[in-house]
Design a protein around this motif. Sequence first.
Motif, PDB file in Angstrom:
ATOM      1  N   GLU B 206       0.833  -1.214   0.000  1.00 27.45           N
ATOM      2  CA  GLU B 206       0.000   0.000   0.000  1.00 27.45           C
ATOM      3  C   GLU B 206       0.861   1.255   0.000  1.00 27.45           C
ATOM      4  OE1 GLU B 206      -3.629   0.726   1.394  1.00 27.45           O
ATOM      5  OE2 GLU B 206      -4.222  -1.292   1.939  1.00 27.45           O
ATOM      6  N   LYS B 207       2.027   1.154   0.660  1.00 29.55           N
ATOM      7  CA  LYS B 207       2.938   2.302   0.620  1.00 29.55           C
ATOM      8  C   LYS B 207       3.442   2.505  -0.794  1.00 29.55           C
ATOM      9  CE  LYS B 207       4.899   2.050   5.248  1.00 29.55           C
ATOM     10  NZ  LYS B 207       6.150   2.043   6.023  1.00 29.55           N
ATOM     11  N   GLY B 210       0.683   3.805  -3.034  1.00 27.70           N
ATOM     12  CA  GLY B 210       0.325   5.169  -2.653  1.00 27.70           C
ATOM     13  C   GLY B 210      -1.046   5.267  -2.027  1.00 27.70           C
ATOM     14  N   THR B 211      -1.791   4.155  -1.999  1.00 23.58           N
ATOM     15  CA  THR B 211      -3.130   4.201  -1.410  1.00 23.58           C
ATOM     16  C   THR B 211      -3.066   4.484   0.088  1.00 23.58           C
ATOM     17  OG1 THR B 211      -2.957   1.806  -1.396  1.00 23.58           O
ATOM     18  CG2 THR B 211      -4.391   2.780  -3.045  1.00 23.58           C
ATOM     19  N   GLU B 213      -1.609   6.767   1.557  1.00 22.40           N
ATOM     20  CA  GLU B 213      -1.761   8.192   1.832  1.00 22.40           C
ATOM     21  C   GLU B 213      -3.234   8.554   2.004  1.00 22.40           C
ATOM     22  OE1 GLU B 213       0.947  11.113   0.566  1.00 22.40           O
ATOM     23  OE2 GLU B 213      -0.588  12.134  -0.611  1.00 22.40           O
ATOM     24  N   GLN B 214      -4.065   7.912   1.210  1.00 16.20           N
ATOM     25  CA  GLN B 214      -5.495   8.190   1.290  1.00 16.20           C
ATOM     26  C   GLN B 214      -6.047   7.727   2.649  1.00 16.20           C
ATOM     27  OE1 GLN B 214      -6.520   9.797  -1.507  1.00 16.20           O
ATOM     28  NE2 GLN B 214      -8.360  10.341  -0.362  1.00 16.20           N
ATOM     29  N   ILE B 215      -5.436   6.678   3.209  1.00 17.04           N
ATOM     30  CA  ILE B 215      -5.862   6.230   4.542  1.00 17.04           C
ATOM     31  C   ILE B 215      -5.288   7.158   5.606  1.00 17.04           C
ATOM     32  CG2 ILE B 215      -5.732   4.334   6.193  1.00 17.04           C
ATOM     33  CD1 ILE B 215      -5.704   2.417   3.844  1.00 17.04           C
ATOM     34  N   ASN B 216      -4.035   7.599   5.383  1.00 18.14           N
ATOM     35  CA  ASN B 216      -3.393   8.483   6.360  1.00 18.14           C
ATOM     36  C   ASN B 216      -4.098   9.823   6.491  1.00 18.14           C
ATOM     37  OD1 ASN B 216      -1.473   6.657   7.039  1.00 18.14           O
ATOM     38  ND2 ASN B 216       0.106   7.488   5.682  1.00 18.14           N
ATOM     39  N   VAL B 217      -4.789  10.235   5.437  1.00 17.21           N
ATOM     40  CA  VAL B 217      -5.441  11.533   5.482  1.00 17.21           C
ATOM     41  C   VAL B 217      -6.899  11.391   5.948  1.00 17.21           C
ATOM     42  CG1 VAL B 217      -6.362  11.696   3.137  1.00 17.21           C
ATOM     43  CG2 VAL B 217      -5.412  13.740   4.214  1.00 17.21           C
ATOM     44  N   SER B 218      -7.260  10.162   6.296  1.00 19.66           N
ATOM     45  CA  SER B 218      -8.621   9.904   6.775  1.00 19.66           C
ATOM     46  C   SER B 218      -8.602   9.825   8.306  1.00 19.66           C
ATOM     47  CB  SER B 218      -9.116   8.565   6.215  1.00 19.66           C
ATOM     48  OG  SER B 218      -8.545   7.519   6.964  1.00 19.66           O
ATOM     49  N   PRO B 219      -9.776   9.787   8.940  1.00 17.98           N
ATOM     50  CA  PRO B 219      -9.784   9.750  10.414  1.00 17.98           C
ATOM     51  C   PRO B 219      -9.441   8.385  11.016  1.00 17.98           C
ATOM     52  CG  PRO B 219     -12.023   9.915   9.553  1.00 17.98           C
ATOM     53  CD  PRO B 219     -11.117  10.006   8.387  1.00 17.98           C
ATOM     54  N   VAL B 220      -9.021   7.413  10.192  1.00 12.74           N
ATOM     55  CA  VAL B 220      -8.678   6.092  10.744  1.00 12.74           C
ATOM     56  C   VAL B 220      -7.555   6.252  11.772  1.00 12.74           C
ATOM     57  CG1 VAL B 220      -7.681   3.849  10.188  1.00 12.74           C
ATOM     58  CG2 VAL B 220      -9.338   4.873   8.650  1.00 12.74           C
ATOM     59  N   LYS B 372       1.171   8.302  10.731  1.00 20.35           N
ATOM     60  CA  LYS B 372       0.129   8.914   9.892  1.00 20.35           C
ATOM     61  C   LYS B 372       0.558  10.261   9.347  1.00 20.35           C
ATOM     62  CE  LYS B 372      -4.322   8.754  10.078  1.00 20.35           C
ATOM     63  NZ  LYS B 372      -5.658   9.097  10.582  1.00 20.35           N
ATOM     64  N   HIS B 373       1.589  10.841   9.932  1.00 14.56           N
ATOM     65  CA  HIS B 373       2.111  12.087   9.357  1.00 14.56           C
ATOM     66  C   HIS B 373       3.622  12.131   9.540  1.00 14.56           C
ATOM     67  CE1 HIS B 373       2.218  13.365  13.486  1.00 14.56           C
ATOM     68  NE2 HIS B 373       0.928  13.131  13.580  1.00 14.56           N
ATOM     69  N   PHE B 374       4.255  12.956   8.708  1.00 19.11           N
ATOM     70  CA  PHE B 374       5.719  12.934   8.663  1.00 19.11           C
ATOM     71  C   PHE B 374       6.319  14.311   8.917  1.00 19.11           C
ATOM     72  CE2 PHE B 374       4.062   9.422   6.411  1.00 19.11           C
ATOM     73  CZ  PHE B 374       4.900   8.378   6.743  1.00 19.11           C
TER      74      PHE B 374
END
Lengths: 245, 374
Positions: B206-207, B210-211, B213-220, B372-374
């Motif tokens: 997934e890394k 690139g998908t 990133e779409q999870i990292n920008v979600s409230p999961v 989730k963030h860098f």
Amino acid sequence: MKGIPVIRANELTRKFGAFVAVDRISFEVHPGELFGFLGANGAGKTTAMRMLSGLIRPTSGTASVLGYDVYRQSEAIKRSIGYMSQRFSLYEDLTIMENIRFYGGIYGLDSRLLAHRADEMLRQLDLELQRDQLVRSLPTGWRQKLAFAVAILHRPRLVFLDEPTGGVDPIVRREFWEWILNYVALGNTVFATTHYMDEAEYCSRLSVMVDGRLAAIGSPSELRRQYGVHDMEELFLNLATSSFT
Amino acid sequence: MNLRIIQAMIRKEFAQFFRDPANIRMLIVMPVVQLLLLPLAADYEVKRVRVCIVDFDHSQLSHELTGKISANPHIHVGCTAQSFEQALQGMERDEIDIALLIPAHFERDLVMNQNPVLSASVHAVNGQRASVGSQYLMQILADFNRKIRMQWLQLPKFNPVPLVDISHTYLYNPRMDYPSYMVPGILVILLTMVGFSLASLNLVREKEIGTIEQINVSPVRKSEFILGKLIPFWILGLVVLTLGLLIASVFYGIYPRGSVGTIYAFASLYLLAILGLALLLSAFAQTQQQVMLVSYFVMLVFILLSGLYTSVESMPPWAQMTTHLNPVAHFIVVIRMVVLKGSSFRDILPHVGAMAAMAGILLPLAIRSYRKHF
């Protein structure tokens, strides 16, 4: 008339080692705006957007999004925004419906609401018959439209779009921007990056980024008047070349 | 923690997993092939030790000895050389394992009670074969010795050599068959490899795409994300275990003496630890190659120090210490205890404790390390 800003950035900076990707940018975005972020590849548009959406931390400066601080409340920001990344964000090995169910699910939509929105969305996209087709099999333009539809599935008040029309033909691009305008017309705010200068005309306000800095900001007509240019292409070329002198 | 989010993640993982026929094939073919082939290959019983007898005596007794050696089922008398050099050449060519030299006047010396010396040269490149092979030969010679005494020598009034014989009873694995010993162990390895590689490759893929990133920008939340990635492979791991236990019973007739429930209970805990480690490592890897390489290294160390092939008791003390930190070693001990000895859940409690501690450390660590963030 403007209300409280949806995005407020002050001297926002991000460095990667010695490289300054975003250099002290300050701007505000107001509710109901379609705000364009223009710039060449590598100008820092994506980095700025990733800072505002909570994906990366700023090196210095301050910013708030929907009233939340980007340093301390990034998870609260993520709950309230929609985001469509530059890289294709849907799962190609899943069907359209499976993607919708997944993204709806991780935003906590219950199954009834999700089913209702999925139906509505597929009808608008004219993809009702393809709902069980793998995303892989869709043409690029449709995929991008689907990605946008999925990004607004949870009806966020603010949506970030990172070069949403990359690799899409002109007809689909126009459709795409009409979609975005429709979403803005509902009272939402959209923040979009692009390097297609003709797309800048859709924006209510826009800013031009050159080498990490904000070189210009204003509505398209203001900018034309201010810089004495006919279109955004000319403006952009003026700004980009002047940075070398 | 939002169950709807975790449920959405699990559904998505299963949909992706079963979309790819290669995954299903791997899930079924891997256990079957490993369990059917490996136990046959990983057989330590030394059969057919190839002996070359160089007989310089050519007496009745030396023939008798040769006959006795040939009659042993574990030994194959491959050649009778005319000279010791000839026998050594055979060893050079890897054709024989032991060269036994019967000296001239063997019979005469024996009868005259002059202690003739037989010399055996053993091909010791394969240590196991060498030591077991020479043991077989020693047994035959000892037996031969005793018979000779009875036949040729006058027995003293009382036997000066106390005749204490050890008779062995093999508990738990009475026929000393290797499948009963190896199959449960290999099942553990299988479970480990399937779970570990599926989970780590999945996250890193997934890394790459690139998908993520779409999870990292979600409230999961991080915990929801890690659980959403862990539970599908936890279930698939238990499916592999079930398949393995079925193969063990159908093809090898191995039925756990203890309760199957105990095995599942321990396996469930074990998978939490192993998948926790896999997800922890994938938090630091950027590409599938990286995570493959690291997993390969970790798995190899775990498996070699697990006691599957070599017994833990014969390891040096430092290596024995490492087995306490090695989840694979714990599970191999436990599954052998339950399958062969019929141990109960209470018997394996120390291992349950160790595994719970590992899962309790690795899982939160995996959740913390996921960014989730860098």
